[in-house]
Scaffold this active site. Structure first.
Site, PDB file in Angstrom:
ATOM      1  N   TRP A 102       0.825  -1.217   0.000  1.00 18.94           N
ATOM      2  CA  TRP A 102       0.000   0.000   0.000  1.00 18.94           C
ATOM      3  C   TRP A 102       0.852   1.258   0.000  1.00 18.94           C
ATOM      4  O   TRP A 102       0.505   2.252  -0.651  1.00 18.94           O
ATOM      5  CB  TRP A 102      -1.003  -0.008   1.159  1.00 18.94           C
ATOM      6  N   ASP A 173      -0.984   6.536   6.524  1.00 17.71           N
ATOM      7  CA  ASP A 173      -2.142   5.758   6.070  1.00 17.71           C
ATOM      8  C   ASP A 173      -2.433   4.715   7.148  1.00 17.71           C
ATOM      9  O   ASP A 173      -1.757   3.697   7.235  1.00 17.71           O
ATOM     10  CB  ASP A 173      -1.793   5.092   4.728  1.00 17.71           C
ATOM     11  N   LYS A 197     -12.244  -1.344   7.560  1.00 14.55           N
ATOM     12  CA  LYS A 197     -11.494  -2.373   8.288  1.00 14.55           C
ATOM     13  C   LYS A 197     -11.739  -2.244   9.797  1.00 14.55           C
ATOM     14  O   LYS A 197     -12.331  -3.111  10.403  1.00 14.55           O
ATOM     15  CB  LYS A 197     -10.006  -2.263   7.976  1.00 14.55           C
TER      16      LYS A 197
HETATM   17  N1  PLP Z   1      -4.159   1.544   2.372  1.00 14.53           N
HETATM   18  C1  PLP Z   1      -4.232   0.417   3.082  1.00 14.53           C
HETATM   19  C2  PLP Z   1      -3.273   0.198   4.224  1.00 14.53           C
HETATM   20  C3  PLP Z   1      -5.187  -0.554   2.767  1.00 14.53           C
HETATM   21  O1  PLP Z   1      -5.267  -1.679   3.480  1.00 14.53           O
HETATM   22  C4  PLP Z   1      -6.085  -0.324   1.691  1.00 14.53           C
HETATM   23  C5  PLP Z   1      -7.117  -1.314   1.321  1.00 14.53           C
HETATM   24  O2  PLP Z   1      -7.093  -2.454   1.652  1.00 14.53           O
HETATM   25  C6  PLP Z   1      -5.960   0.874   0.973  1.00 14.53           C
HETATM   26  C7  PLP Z   1      -4.996   1.780   1.349  1.00 14.53           C
HETATM   27  C8  PLP Z   1      -6.893   1.189  -0.155  1.00 14.53           C
HETATM   28  O3  PLP Z   1      -8.104   1.504   0.414  1.00 14.53           O
HETATM   29  P1  PLP Z   1      -9.408   1.860  -0.404  1.00 14.53           P
HETATM   30  O4  PLP Z   1      -9.867   0.602  -1.043  1.00 14.53           O
HETATM   31  O5  PLP Z   1     -10.323   2.398   0.652  1.00 14.53           O
HETATM   32  O6  PLP Z   1      -9.048   2.910  -1.401  1.00 14.53           O
END
Ligand code: PLP
Length: 361
Positions: A102, A173, A197
């Site tokens: 991510w 994040d 989550k």
């Molecule tokens: N960042 C992290 C740590 C994630 O676990 C996720 C999704 O699993 C995301 C970003 C992307 O999130 P979204 O699907 O809400 O854009």
């Protein structure tokens, strides 16, 4: 019916008490004869829901008064674009810590708007995957901010240290770790997290931004991602995801009743210790992350014989243990054990794992 425990990485399990309450009031919310998702976001009834949710969230994370809380759309990925758009100012670059899937995705998005300095912190420790400690991060003076992802949902790798980089604007994040342990919000410029989550349903993204960082958006930033516009409009510049906001509010109340984030911290530690303990005590299961960087929220593990993966998934599903398949880029298994997963759920999983090993090992 078999008790079901859902180990999905997101959208993820919600507290059963919250779901029951939402079910009870679904068609007749607060005696209005309608559901909360059918009323105007500008009605006094919904404003009360919105304000209570924000206050509870602030209380839970002890958010200082010089931070705004924004209830946004677009998931964490929209924030991958919003961050450079709102924070670059006159700078040409920003520091991006690359510790996993991510963090790397955030870098790819940032490349559209600036030249991110990628700081790869992936390393190995005793043959296991690890991340360099913060004191070894080589940050650049001319970077507008430093972005990192404390918990990598797919890799199951985490940075538990809290940042201490002086005046640097730190952006985190927290999508898969928010409210799982206390944090010192004052160390961050911006925190963001998709709700699906550890907060509530998909469709809502929480952003916590320090006041002095507002009002610096580039001209290209869509108004809907401009933190100042959102703050001035109390997250109602357009129609917000009202049902997700309401349900997240119920989760915040539930968290408070359970003892808040400090209590979650203890339970989450106990859950993680139990699961990693079973993995480490067996040669049948394996987790390849160094102890200091193991995620307490997302626990990937492999079976010694990958030919048994399908059998494991079929049998675990039968036993009421859902969504244990690892992410497609990693394979194997992954158990996501966010706040809503009770200790009993992890006990049920570990008992199943021990029994599975006995029968197939
Ligand atoms: N960042 C992290 C740590 C994630 O676990 C996720 C999704 O699993 C995301 C970003 C992307 O999130 P979204 O699907 O809400 O854009």
């Amino acid at each position: 019916m078999t008790q079901v425990y859902n180990f999905s990485s997101g959208p993820a399990m919600l507290p059963v008490e919250v779901l029951r309450r939402a079910e009870q009031e679904l068609t007749n919310w607060h005696g209005l004869g309608t559901s909360v998702m059918e009323i105007s976001h500008r009605s006094k009834e919904f404003i009360a829901v919105a304000e209570a949710a924000e206050q509870d969230f602030r209380d839970l994370l002890k958010i200082p008064s010089n931070y705004k809380v924004l209830f946004c759309h677009g998931g964490a990925r929209a924030q991958f674009a919003a961050i450079p758009g709102n924070l670059l100012g006159d700078a040409k670059s920003a520091d991006y810590i690359d510790g996993g899937y991510w963090a790397h995705s955030a870098i790819k998005e940032a490349e559209k708007y600036c030249s991110p300095n990628t700081i790869d912190v992936k390393t190995t420790l005793d043959g296991k995957r690890a991340l360099l400690p913060m004191r070894e991060w080589q940050l650049n003076d001319d970077a507008a901010y430093v972005h990192f992802c404390p918990n990598e949902t797919i890799d199951g790798i985490a940075i538990d240290e809290e940042p201490d980089f002086g005046d640097k604007v730190v952006v985190a994040d927290l999508s898969s770790t928010i409210m799982s342990r206390p944090i010192d919000v004052s160390r961050y410029g911006v925190i963001y997290a998709g709700a699906q989550k550890n907060i509530g349903p998909a469709g809502l993204t929480l952003v916590v931004v320090r006041d002095d960082l507002l009002g610096k958006a580039q001209r290209y930033v869509p108004s809907i991602l401009d933190y100042k516009v959102l703050a001035e409009n109390e997250s109602m510049f357009n129609t917000p995801p009202t049902f997700a906001w309401y349900l997240s509010g119920l989760v915040f109340k539930w968290l408070k009743e359970k003892g808040g984030v400090a209590e979650m911290d203890k339970v989450n530690q106990a859950k993680a210790d139990l699961l990693y303990g079973v993995i480490d005590n067996s040669s049948f299961y394996r987790n390849d992350v160094a102890a200091a960087n193991r995620s307490r929220m997302n626990v990937p593990f492999q079976l010694a014989d990958a030919a048994l993966d399908k059998v494991f998934l079929d049998e675990s599903l039968q036993a009421g243990l859902h969504a244990l398949k690892g992410h497609r880029v990693v394979g194997g298994m992954r158990a996501s054990i966010y706040n809503a997963m009770p200790l009993e759920g992890v006990k049920a999983l570990t008992e199943f794992m021990i029994d599975f090993e006995r029968r197939h090992g």
